[in-house]
Design an enzyme around this catalytic site. Sequence first.
Site, PDB file in Angstrom:
ATOM      1  N   ASP A  25       0.910  -0.862  -0.275  1.00 36.69           N
ATOM      2  CA  ASP A  25       0.250   0.133  -0.286  1.00 36.69           C
ATOM      3  C   ASP A  25       1.003   1.501  -0.256  1.00 36.69           C
ATOM      4  OD1 ASP A  25      -2.735   1.424   0.867  1.00 36.69           O
ATOM      5  OD2 ASP A  25      -1.551   1.855   2.840  1.00 36.69           O
ATOM      6  N   MET A  26       1.210   2.349  -0.505  1.00 38.03           N
ATOM      7  CA  MET A  26       1.526   4.071  -0.049  1.00 38.03           C
ATOM      8  C   MET A  26       1.346   4.621   0.477  1.00 38.03           C
ATOM      9  SD  MET A  26       2.269   6.298  -3.595  1.00 38.03           S
ATOM     10  CE  MET A  26       0.166   6.988  -2.928  1.00 38.03           C
ATOM     11  N   ASP A  27      -0.632   5.243   0.873  1.00 36.73           N
ATOM     12  CA  ASP A  27      -0.453   6.098   1.647  1.00 36.73           C
ATOM     13  C   ASP A  27      -0.084   5.559   2.895  1.00 36.73           C
ATOM     14  OD1 ASP A  27      -1.152   8.680   0.251  1.00 36.73           O
ATOM     15  OD2 ASP A  27      -2.478   7.077  -0.684  1.00 36.73           O
ATOM     16  N   ASP A  45      -1.225  -0.553   6.334  1.00 37.23           N
ATOM     17  CA  ASP A  45      -1.514   0.213   8.136  1.00 37.23           C
ATOM     18  C   ASP A  45      -3.160   0.124   8.266  1.00 37.23           C
ATOM     19  OD1 ASP A  45      -1.678   3.551   7.262  1.00 37.23           O
ATOM     20  OD2 ASP A  45      -2.285   2.275   5.729  1.00 37.23           O
TER      21      ASP A  45
END
Length: 192
Positions: free
Chosen positions: A14-16, A170
């Site tokens: 995931d990025m954000d 997250d």
Amino acid sequence: MINLHDNYDGLVFDMDGTLADTMPTHFTAWSRSMAMHGIVFPEERFYALGGVPAGVIVDMLAKEQGKTVDADAVAEAKEELFLELLKDVQPILPVKAIAEFHREHIPMAIATGSPKWVAEKILKALGIYDWFGAVVGADDVEYPKPAPDTYLRAAELIGVDPKRCHAFEDTELGMQAARNAGMTVININTLL
């Protein structure tokens, strides 16, 4: 360092909030853009909806608060404001270190709730764009997170069976999406 390539064939991030510490910057952009339309977006709710596409969030909150807005236009304005604030974004160092360690040994991809073009700008700003064989945004799939489609597409693009991938996430919604794709999930909050 966690050595994952002995047991798995691919890593999907995931990025954000996982690879890039964008969440505070996203919240600032959300707060400003929603306030212009009289919509309240509490910080706790913002974090609970991590990974959900912006247009879906705008539509949901507007309906709940009795407002009529062009959800796509508000979401686009939010993304533009976020990009103006992009210089403030930093990588999440423990997760970046894992990606850096594995980048030349195992296929890796990004599976994000952000639009692909925004994700690519963030990755380029952090100097890590070329580490990943694929970037899949919410706009690349019919059913974004919490559906598994983003993760499934990322695995497909790097040529790895989803069951042979580790997913780094997250948020609970993101973890649910990765689990539903058949991936082994690493909650990055346990690494920090």
